[in-house]
Design a protein around this motif. Structure first.
Motif, PDB file in Angstrom:
ATOM      1  N   THR A   1     140.366  64.069  64.195  1.00 24.83           N
ATOM      2  CA  THR A   1     141.474  63.336  63.576  1.00 24.83           C
ATOM      3  C   THR A   1     142.225  62.510  64.607  1.00 24.83           C
ATOM      4  O   THR A   1     142.599  61.359  64.350  1.00 24.83           O
ATOM      5  CB  THR A   1     142.434  64.320  62.892  1.00 24.83           C
ATOM      6  N   LEU A   2     142.446  63.079  65.778  1.00 24.32           N
ATOM      7  CA  LEU A   2     143.232  62.399  66.805  1.00 24.32           C
ATOM      8  C   LEU A   2     142.433  61.332  67.551  1.00 24.32           C
ATOM      9  O   LEU A   2     142.929  60.230  67.798  1.00 24.32           O
ATOM     10  CB  LEU A   2     143.771  63.420  67.808  1.00 24.32           C
ATOM     11  N   PHE A   3     141.203  61.670  67.927  1.00 20.48           N
ATOM     12  CA  PHE A   3     140.441  60.799  68.818  1.00 20.48           C
ATOM     13  C   PHE A   3     139.293  60.070  68.140  1.00 20.48           C
ATOM     14  O   PHE A   3     138.613  59.258  68.769  1.00 20.48           O
ATOM     15  CB  PHE A   3     139.881  61.623  69.990  1.00 20.48           C
ATOM     16  N   GLY A   4     139.057  60.361  66.861  1.00 20.54           N
ATOM     17  CA  GLY A   4     137.937  59.735  66.182  1.00 20.54           C
ATOM     18  C   GLY A   4     136.666  60.555  66.324  1.00 20.54           C
ATOM     19  O   GLY A   4     136.604  61.540  67.078  1.00 20.54           O
TER      20      GLY A   4
ATOM     21  N   ARG B   1     135.344  62.101  74.273  1.00 21.96           N
ATOM     22  CA  ARG B   1     135.855  60.770  73.959  1.00 21.96           C
ATOM     23  C   ARG B   1     136.402  60.143  75.232  1.00 21.96           C
ATOM     24  O   ARG B   1     136.887  60.842  76.113  1.00 21.96           O
ATOM     25  CB  ARG B   1     136.976  60.828  72.909  1.00 21.96           C
TER      26      ARG B   1
ATOM     27  N   ASP C   1     136.788  54.911  73.296  1.00 19.55           N
ATOM     28  CA  ASP C   1     137.058  55.482  71.974  1.00 19.55           C
ATOM     29  C   ASP C   1     138.541  55.425  71.615  1.00 19.55           C
ATOM     30  O   ASP C   1     138.894  55.377  70.435  1.00 19.55           O
ATOM     31  CB  ASP C   1     136.601  56.950  71.917  1.00 19.55           C
ATOM     32  N   CYS C   2     139.412  55.479  72.635  1.00 23.70           N
ATOM     33  CA  CYS C   2     140.849  55.512  72.413  1.00 23.70           C
ATOM     34  C   CYS C   2     141.511  54.573  73.411  1.00 23.70           C
ATOM     35  O   CYS C   2     141.199  54.615  74.603  1.00 23.70           O
ATOM     36  CB  CYS C   2     141.422  56.917  72.602  1.00 23.70           C
TER      37      CYS C   2
ATOM     38  N   ARG D   1     142.138  45.951  67.546  1.00 17.80           N
ATOM     39  CA  ARG D   1     141.658  45.874  66.162  1.00 17.80           C
ATOM     40  C   ARG D   1     140.597  44.789  66.011  1.00 17.80           C
ATOM     41  O   ARG D   1     139.577  44.983  65.335  1.00 17.80           O
ATOM     42  CB  ARG D   1     142.839  45.611  65.221  1.00 17.80           C
TER      43      ARG D   1
ATOM     44  N   SER E   1     137.426  45.948  67.791  1.00 19.31           N
ATOM     45  CA  SER E   1     136.795  47.038  67.048  1.00 19.31           C
ATOM     46  C   SER E   1     135.937  46.501  65.914  1.00 19.31           C
ATOM     47  O   SER E   1     134.831  46.998  65.659  1.00 19.31           O
ATOM     48  CB  SER E   1     137.870  47.985  66.511  1.00 19.31           C
TER      49      SER E   1
ATOM     50  N   CYS F   1     138.225  52.539  67.029  1.00 20.09           N
ATOM     51  CA  CYS F   1     138.978  52.855  68.242  1.00 20.09           C
ATOM     52  C   CYS F   1     140.396  53.241  67.852  1.00 20.09           C
ATOM     53  O   CYS F   1     141.085  52.505  67.137  1.00 20.09           O
ATOM     54  CB  CYS F   1     138.993  51.657  69.189  1.00 20.09           C
ATOM     55  N   LYS F   2     140.826  54.409  68.302  1.00 20.60           N
ATOM     56  CA  LYS F   2     142.186  54.856  68.068  1.00 20.60           C
ATOM     57  C   LYS F   2     143.128  54.201  69.071  1.00 20.60           C
ATOM     58  O   LYS F   2     142.725  53.831  70.178  1.00 20.60           O
ATOM     59  CB  LYS F   2     142.282  56.376  68.193  1.00 20.60           C
TER      60      LYS F   2
ATOM     61  N   PHE G   1     146.834  54.907  70.981  1.00 28.10           N
ATOM     62  CA  PHE G   1     147.877  55.881  71.276  1.00 28.10           C
ATOM     63  C   PHE G   1     149.044  55.175  71.946  1.00 28.10           C
ATOM     64  O   PHE G   1     148.859  54.448  72.927  1.00 28.10           O
ATOM     65  CB  PHE G   1     147.349  56.989  72.198  1.00 28.10           C
TER      66      PHE G   1
END
Length: 229
Positions: free
Chosen positions: A125-128, A137, A162-163, A184, A187, A194-195, A197
């Motif tokens: 959920t957090l990192f994909g 990740r 990934d993030c 975005r 991606s 890609c998350k 943070f």
């Protein structure tokens, strides 16, 4: 090979029975700790409630003096609960069932089918989702140039990012917005999620001007071969 004396077998069963009683008492104490009613008064996200109960059980486990118990478990080739922090109660329940089997008893609790561990679910959920070629990740802290250099962000994504981490202790909201837009866009272009943070800055100590004082001069005396200054 001569048969083992009956007295040794009885002693072994006696030791196993004592071990089983100790494990059952431990499991009961951990259950009571995990069911702390104060937890129900906390505004917890339901998705993390099971983890909160497990944390309470883990804290109660670490509050115990387990040295003697761990030695007895290790002597039998069983887990010594050294790495049980992920699932404390199931780990102790598994030991209870194994000792019951060693005594020829039917397990008192049914085996629980293995499901996806909450840590893996939360990580996804957090990192994909993890890559097909690796389990970890890759998080990259975007430099200031990422706000104005789209190619840099796209290359990072193409290389496996990934993030994307944005350090909000630096730059300003306009730069952060451009970084996110670049992430975005890239991606979509490279067809890789890609998350993002936002790392919020904490409080920082700031001092005012320091009034000038007396100058300090450091003097290091030199000595000759006889020690005279």
């Amino acid at each position: 090979m001569p048969p083992r004396p009956a007295s040794r077998a009885r002693t072994s069963n006696h030791d196993l029975t004592g071990l089983l009683d100790e494990l059952r008492r431990l499991h009961t104490a951990l259950e009571q700790a995990a069911a702390d009613p104060r937890l129900d008064r906390q505004a917890l996200n339901p998705a993390y409630r099971a983890s909160a109960h497990n944390l309470l059980a883990y804290l109660a486990l670490r509050d115990q003096d387990l040295h003697a118990l761990q030695l007895r478990l290790s002597a039998l080739g069983l887990s010594s609960l050294g790495r049980s922090e992920a699932e404390v109660l199931p780990a102790v329940a598994t030991l209870v069932g194994m000792v019951e089997r060693l005594l020829g008893q039917a397990p008192s609790a049914p085996s629980v089918p293995r499901t996806e561990h909450p840590l893996a679910r939360h990580a996804r959920t957090l990192f994909g989702a993890a890559s097909r070629t690796r389990e970890v990740r890759i998080m990259v802290t975007l430099p200031r140039e990422a706000a104005d250099n789209y190619s840099l962000v796209r290359d990072l994504l193409a290389a496996g990012m990934d993030c994307a981490r944005i350090n909000c202790a630096h730059d300003e909201p306009a730069s952060w917005t451009r970084m996110i837009e670049h992430v975005r866009r890239a991606s979509t272009e490279v067809d890789q999620p890609c998350k993002v943070f936002m790392d919020l800055p904490g409080p920082k100590l700031r001092t005012g001007p320091i009034a000038p004082g007396l100058a300090v001069q450091k003097v290091k005396p030199e000595r000759d071969i006889q020690g005279r200054v």
